[in-house]
Enzyme design. Sequence first.
Site, PDB file in Angstrom:
ATOM      1  CD  GLU A   1      51.887 104.653 -39.753  1.00 21.95           C
ATOM      2  OE1 GLU A   1      51.737 103.612 -40.401  1.00 21.95           O
ATOM      3  OE2 GLU A   1      51.173 104.940 -38.767  1.00 21.95           O
TER       4      GLU A   1
ATOM      5  CG  ASN B   1      51.495 111.541 -37.937  1.00 22.25           C
ATOM      6  OD1 ASN B   1      51.798 112.094 -36.878  1.00 22.25           O
ATOM      7  ND2 ASN B   1      50.567 110.596 -38.007  1.00 22.25           N
TER       8      ASN B   1
ATOM      9  CG  HIS C   1      50.443 104.508 -31.537  1.00 26.34           C
ATOM     10  ND1 HIS C   1      49.173 104.752 -31.051  1.00 26.34           N
ATOM     11  CD2 HIS C   1      50.468 105.013 -32.790  1.00 26.34           C
ATOM     12  CE1 HIS C   1      48.453 105.364 -31.991  1.00 26.34           C
ATOM     13  NE2 HIS C   1      49.227 105.552 -33.049  1.00 26.34           N
TER      14      HIS C   1
ATOM     15  CD  GLU D   1      48.474 108.396 -35.260  1.00 23.81           C
ATOM     16  OE1 GLU D   1      48.481 107.174 -35.016  1.00 23.81           O
ATOM     17  OE2 GLU D   1      48.545 108.862 -36.417  1.00 23.81           O
TER      18      GLU D   1
ATOM     19  CG  ASP E   1      47.518 104.585 -28.111  1.00 23.73           C
ATOM     20  OD1 ASP E   1      48.714 104.287 -28.330  1.00 23.73           O
ATOM     21  OD2 ASP E   1      46.592 104.282 -28.896  1.00 23.73           O
TER      22      ASP E   1
HETATM   23  O1  G3I Z   1      35.296  99.792 -42.395  1.00 23.96           O
HETATM   24  C1  G3I Z   1      35.404  98.384 -42.129  1.00 23.96           C
HETATM   25  C2  G3I Z   1      34.047  97.779 -41.918  1.00 23.96           C
HETATM   26  O2  G3I Z   1      33.314  97.886 -43.102  1.00 23.96           O
HETATM   27  C3  G3I Z   1      34.224  96.315 -41.514  1.00 23.96           C
HETATM   28  O3  G3I Z   1      32.982  95.760 -41.216  1.00 23.96           O
HETATM   29  C4  G3I Z   1      35.126  96.214 -40.301  1.00 23.96           C
HETATM   30  C5  G3I Z   1      35.390  94.767 -39.907  1.00 23.96           C
HETATM   31  O4  G3I Z   1      36.683  94.575 -39.433  1.00 23.96           O
HETATM   32  O5  G3I Z   1      36.361  96.823 -40.584  1.00 23.96           O
HETATM   33  C6  G3I Z   1      36.257  98.199 -40.887  1.00 23.96           C
HETATM   34  O6  G3I Z   1      37.512  98.720 -41.152  1.00 23.96           O
HETATM   35  C7  G3I Z   1      38.336  98.931 -40.029  1.00 23.96           C
HETATM   36  C8  G3I Z   1      38.688 100.414 -39.956  1.00 23.96           C
HETATM   37  O7  G3I Z   1      39.594 100.642 -38.897  1.00 23.96           O
HETATM   38  C9  G3I Z   1      37.470 101.277 -39.712  1.00 23.96           C
HETATM   39  O8  G3I Z   1      36.886 100.972 -38.497  1.00 23.96           O
HETATM   40  C10 G3I Z   1      39.597  98.109 -40.195  1.00 23.96           C
HETATM   41  O9  G3I Z   1      39.294  96.722 -40.113  1.00 23.96           O
HETATM   42  C11 G3I Z   1      40.599  98.469 -39.125  1.00 23.96           C
HETATM   43  O10 G3I Z   1      41.837  97.824 -39.406  1.00 23.96           O
HETATM   44  C12 G3I Z   1      40.823  99.952 -39.122  1.00 23.96           C
HETATM   45  O11 G3I Z   1      41.743 100.246 -38.083  1.00 23.96           O
HETATM   46  C13 G3I Z   1      42.275 101.547 -38.078  1.00 23.96           C
HETATM   47  C14 G3I Z   1      43.775 101.479 -38.339  1.00 23.96           C
HETATM   48  O12 G3I Z   1      44.309 102.789 -38.257  1.00 23.96           O
HETATM   49  C15 G3I Z   1      44.121 100.901 -39.695  1.00 23.96           C
HETATM   50  O13 G3I Z   1      45.506 100.834 -39.851  1.00 23.96           O
HETATM   51  C16 G3I Z   1      42.024 102.143 -36.709  1.00 23.96           C
HETATM   52  O14 G3I Z   1      40.611 102.315 -36.522  1.00 23.96           O
HETATM   53  C17 G3I Z   1      42.734 103.492 -36.599  1.00 23.96           C
HETATM   54  O15 G3I Z   1      42.621 103.960 -35.271  1.00 23.96           O
HETATM   55  C18 G3I Z   1      44.194 103.298 -36.946  1.00 23.96           C
HETATM   56  O16 G3I Z   1      44.854 104.529 -36.845  1.00 23.96           O
HETATM   57  C19 G3I Z   1      46.259 104.501 -37.154  1.00 23.96           C
HETATM   58  C20 G3I Z   1      46.609 105.863 -37.742  1.00 23.96           C
HETATM   59  O17 G3I Z   1      45.788 106.146 -38.842  1.00 23.96           O
HETATM   60  C21 G3I Z   1      48.084 105.922 -38.135  1.00 23.96           C
HETATM   61  N1  G3I Z   1      48.936 105.541 -37.034  1.00 23.96           N
HETATM   62  C22 G3I Z   1      48.619 104.276 -36.373  1.00 23.96           C
HETATM   63  C23 G3I Z   1      47.152 104.249 -35.934  1.00 23.96           C
HETATM   64  C24 G3I Z   1      46.829 102.988 -35.160  1.00 23.96           C
HETATM   65  O18 G3I Z   1      46.938 101.862 -35.985  1.00 23.96           O
END
Ligand code: G3I
Length: 320
Positions: free
Chosen positions: A131, A172, A208, A238, A240
């Site tokens: 990105e 990516n 997405h 990715e 969906d």
């Molecule tokens: O690890 C913390 C945890 O300690 C805390 O309690 C919790 C409370 O909100 O948050 C946790 O972190 C989260 C993390 O995922 C792990 O679960 C973040 O808030 C959350 O924002 C994060 O989201 C991820 C996101 O990337 C971040 O940008 C999604 O799971 C993940 O599926 C998503 O994946 C991205 C790809 O890497 C790149 N392309 C887009 C895609 C979708 O956004």
Amino acid sequence: AGLNTAAVAKGQLYFGSATDNPELSDSAYLTQLSNTDDFGQITPGNSQKWDATEPTQNKFSFAQGDVIADLAATNGQKLRCHNLVWHSQLPSWVSSGTWTNATLIAAMKNHITNVVTHYKGKCYAWDVVNEALNEDGSYRSSIFYTTIGEAFLPIAFAAAAAADPSVKLYYNDYNIESAGSKSTGAQRIVKLIQSYGVKIDGVGLQAHFIVGSTPSLSAQTTNLAAFTALGVEVAYTELDIRMTLPSTSALLAQQSTDYQNTVAACVANVKCVGVTIWDYTDKYSWVPGTFSGQGAACPWDDRLVKKPAYTGILNALGGS
Ligand code: G3I
């Protein structure tokens, strides 16, 4: 046959799904994720990112990423490794650090060298840079771009290639699935890296999407061809397709058509190696947490029951 079996029969390398560490304690979820008839490949959704792997400078933590890598090995699934350099999910020592061109290059190379070396031989591909582009195709003003300039891209790919000469190296991004400024920008990145004499093997199209407004099959095949004409492979990394809730039978039918068209575009290009969905079940999709009121984006519902989208994908793969 399932999705992966059908994909492989069509000449693709895999059909896969993203996953994440917390979900693996759900045994019904894990059983389906590990079913290689449907999934020949998995991607860790979070646990190989910079904040997870190097939370403190030069102190590496691979335990969570290793859980996913070991699961792939146990199941006999390919692993797409995700990701090395991204503006998001950076530890604060990177995002809020005081950097010069030289110190950030050194820190970035050290990160890449350590992470790629640790996972050497375990990944089919690495998303080396994720990105880097704005919607208009210009560079996003990340710490990497503002400090190093566009050279951060070839420098990152060169470091990854040096650490593991065999792994496929990908750029990516999202919203590059049909012709337009951002797709053109991603093609410019491929040519930039090549112009430095550095290896880039593939472009990952995240995909997405939104139900009812996905690019057409022909728009997607034309776009994939523009990438593969540059000498790189492509993959949908990715996929969906979200909707405004509640889900209705009409929306689920449209979603099935939309999934079918995207998978069919990959099937139509011999250099499109496979499709990865960004988790297979609505139970663990990232969508509702990011887009309020939207969801139901995956081919399995939140009770792990297959939706019409499953059949749409299978149709595109020529399966039954
Ligand atoms: O690890 C913390 C945890 O300690 C805390 O309690 C919790 C409370 O909100 O948050 C946790 O972190 C989260 C993390 O995922 C792990 O679960 C973040 O808030 C959350 O924002 C994060 O989201 C991820 C996101 O990337 C971040 O940008 C999604 O799971 C993940 O599926 C998503 O994946 C991205 C790809 O890497 C790149 N392309 C887009 C895609 C979708 O956004």
